[in-house]
Design a protein around this motif. Sequence first.
Motif, PDB file in Angstrom:
ATOM      1  N   PHE A  57       0.877  -1.169   0.000  1.00  0.00           N
ATOM      2  CA  PHE A  57       0.000   0.000   0.000  1.00  0.00           C
ATOM      3  C   PHE A  57       0.915   1.220   0.000  1.00  0.00           C
ATOM      4  N   THR A  58       0.942   1.927  -1.101  1.00  0.00           N
ATOM      5  CA  THR A  58       1.867   3.044  -1.264  1.00  0.00           C
ATOM      6  C   THR A  58       1.171   4.374  -0.987  1.00  0.00           C
ATOM      7  N   ALA A  59       1.984   5.405  -0.863  1.00  0.00           N
ATOM      8  CA  ALA A  59       1.449   6.756  -0.686  1.00  0.00           C
ATOM      9  C   ALA A  59       0.616   7.153  -1.904  1.00  0.00           C
ATOM     10  N   ARG A  60       1.001   6.694  -3.070  1.00  0.00           N
ATOM     11  CA  ARG A  60       0.223   6.978  -4.289  1.00  0.00           C
ATOM     12  C   ARG A  60      -1.168   6.358  -4.234  1.00  0.00           C
ATOM     13  N   LEU A  61      -1.241   5.118  -3.761  1.00  0.00           N
ATOM     14  CA  LEU A  61      -2.545   4.471  -3.610  1.00  0.00           C
ATOM     15  C   LEU A  61      -3.395   5.206  -2.579  1.00  0.00           C
ATOM     16  N   ASN A  62      -2.746   5.691  -1.544  1.00  0.00           N
ATOM     17  CA  ASN A  62      -3.463   6.446  -0.530  1.00  0.00           C
ATOM     18  C   ASN A  62      -4.050   7.727  -1.128  1.00  0.00           C
ATOM     19  N   ILE A  63      -3.267   8.420  -1.915  1.00  0.00           N
ATOM     20  CA  ILE A  63      -3.748   9.628  -2.589  1.00  0.00           C
ATOM     21  C   ILE A  63      -4.874   9.274  -3.555  1.00  0.00           C
ATOM     22  N   PHE A 116      -4.465  11.426   9.074  1.00  0.00           N
ATOM     23  CA  PHE A 116      -4.197  10.396  10.068  1.00  0.00           C
ATOM     24  C   PHE A 116      -3.696   9.105   9.432  1.00  0.00           C
ATOM     25  N   ILE A 117      -4.270   8.697   8.340  1.00  0.00           N
ATOM     26  CA  ILE A 117      -3.826   7.450   7.691  1.00  0.00           C
ATOM     27  C   ILE A 117      -2.439   7.629   7.092  1.00  0.00           C
ATOM     28  N   GLN A 118      -2.195   8.763   6.469  1.00  0.00           N
ATOM     29  CA  GLN A 118      -0.863   9.052   5.917  1.00  0.00           C
ATOM     30  C   GLN A 118       0.175   9.043   7.039  1.00  0.00           C
ATOM     31  N   GLY A 119      -0.165   9.686   8.141  1.00  0.00           N
ATOM     32  CA  GLY A 119       0.764   9.727   9.274  1.00  0.00           C
ATOM     33  C   GLY A 119       1.016   8.358   9.863  1.00  0.00           C
ATOM     34  N   ALA A 120      -0.034   7.549   9.958  1.00  0.00           N
ATOM     35  CA  ALA A 120       0.103   6.222  10.556  1.00  0.00           C
ATOM     36  C   ALA A 120       0.907   5.276   9.674  1.00  0.00           C
ATOM     37  N   LEU A 121       0.662   5.308   8.384  1.00  0.00           N
ATOM     38  CA  LEU A 121       1.285   4.322   7.496  1.00  0.00           C
ATOM     39  C   LEU A 121       2.633   4.760   6.923  1.00  0.00           C
ATOM     40  N   PHE A 122       2.862   6.057   6.822  1.00  0.00           N
ATOM     41  CA  PHE A 122       4.067   6.498   6.112  1.00  0.00           C
ATOM     42  C   PHE A 122       4.964   7.446   6.904  1.00  0.00           C
ATOM     43  N   LYS A 123       4.510   7.935   8.041  1.00  0.00           N
ATOM     44  CA  LYS A 123       5.304   8.908   8.789  1.00  0.00           C
ATOM     45  C   LYS A 123       5.650   8.447  10.199  1.00  0.00           C
ATOM     46  N   PHE A 171       0.865   7.954  15.042  1.00  0.00           N
ATOM     47  CA  PHE A 171      -0.411   7.279  15.301  1.00  0.00           C
ATOM     48  C   PHE A 171      -0.250   5.759  15.297  1.00  0.00           C
ATOM     49  N   VAL A 172       0.537   5.287  16.233  1.00  0.00           N
ATOM     50  CA  VAL A 172       0.930   3.882  16.292  1.00  0.00           C
ATOM     51  C   VAL A 172      -0.279   2.953  16.409  1.00  0.00           C
ATOM     52  N   ARG A 173      -1.236   3.314  17.225  1.00  0.00           N
ATOM     53  CA  ARG A 173      -2.416   2.444  17.377  1.00  0.00           C
ATOM     54  C   ARG A 173      -3.183   2.317  16.065  1.00  0.00           C
ATOM     55  N   LEU A 174      -3.326   3.413  15.370  1.00  0.00           N
ATOM     56  CA  LEU A 174      -4.001   3.372  14.073  1.00  0.00           C
ATOM     57  C   LEU A 174      -3.210   2.509  13.098  1.00  0.00           C
ATOM     58  N   ARG A 175      -1.886   2.669  13.094  1.00  0.00           N
ATOM     59  CA  ARG A 175      -1.045   1.848  12.210  1.00  0.00           C
ATOM     60  C   ARG A 175      -1.216   0.372  12.530  1.00  0.00           C
ATOM     61  N   ASP A 176      -1.282   0.034  13.815  1.00  0.00           N
ATOM     62  CA  ASP A 176      -1.457  -1.362  14.208  1.00  0.00           C
ATOM     63  C   ASP A 176      -2.823  -1.906  13.775  1.00  0.00           C
ATOM     64  N   MET A 177      -3.860  -1.072  13.906  1.00  0.00           N
ATOM     65  CA  MET A 177      -5.195  -1.497  13.460  1.00  0.00           C
ATOM     66  C   MET A 177      -5.217  -1.717  11.952  1.00  0.00           C
ATOM     67  N   LEU A 178      -4.586  -0.833  11.215  1.00  0.00           N
ATOM     68  CA  LEU A 178      -4.538  -0.994   9.755  1.00  0.00           C
ATOM     69  C   LEU A 178      -3.689  -2.213   9.383  1.00  0.00           C
TER      70      LEU A 178
END
Length: 138
Positions: A66-72, A115-122, A125-132
């Motif tokens: 899941f890339t930043a491009r897909l997120n955009i 929030f999703i960008q921060g959790a997955l790529f930065k 938001f560790v809890r959100l990253r773990d949930m994702l």
Amino acid sequence: MKYVLRLLPVAYMAVIWIMSSLPSNHFVELPDSEIDRFIKESLHLIEFAILYVLLVLAILTRKGEFTARLNILCAVIAGLYGLTDEIHQSFYPYRSASWFDLVKDVTGILVCFYFIQGALFKGRFVRLRDMLGIVRKF
């Protein structure tokens, strides 16, 4: 479970389309018209943010990164569907369409995107990253 997550965005888009075709008081109308209008106008902030999150979850269930491009891309698709919804509403005399509604739609998307960008790529938001990450395992 992954197939449910993949179908949810499409089902949600269909629900948005159907509800946009009906009068705003079709399902609920509160006794106080000011509060009713405020709540329904506020829903623009979350309606398309939910669509964006559902798109992200659907893509997370597939193999591959899941890339930043897909997120955009998920955010752009949700925003374009918001625009489509506003155009769709403009054809119904009992509905309204406005640029301000579209701005509210995009604002909700951007908040979730942050929030999703921060959790997955930065690394935030560790809890959100773990949930994702749990969704990713489906």
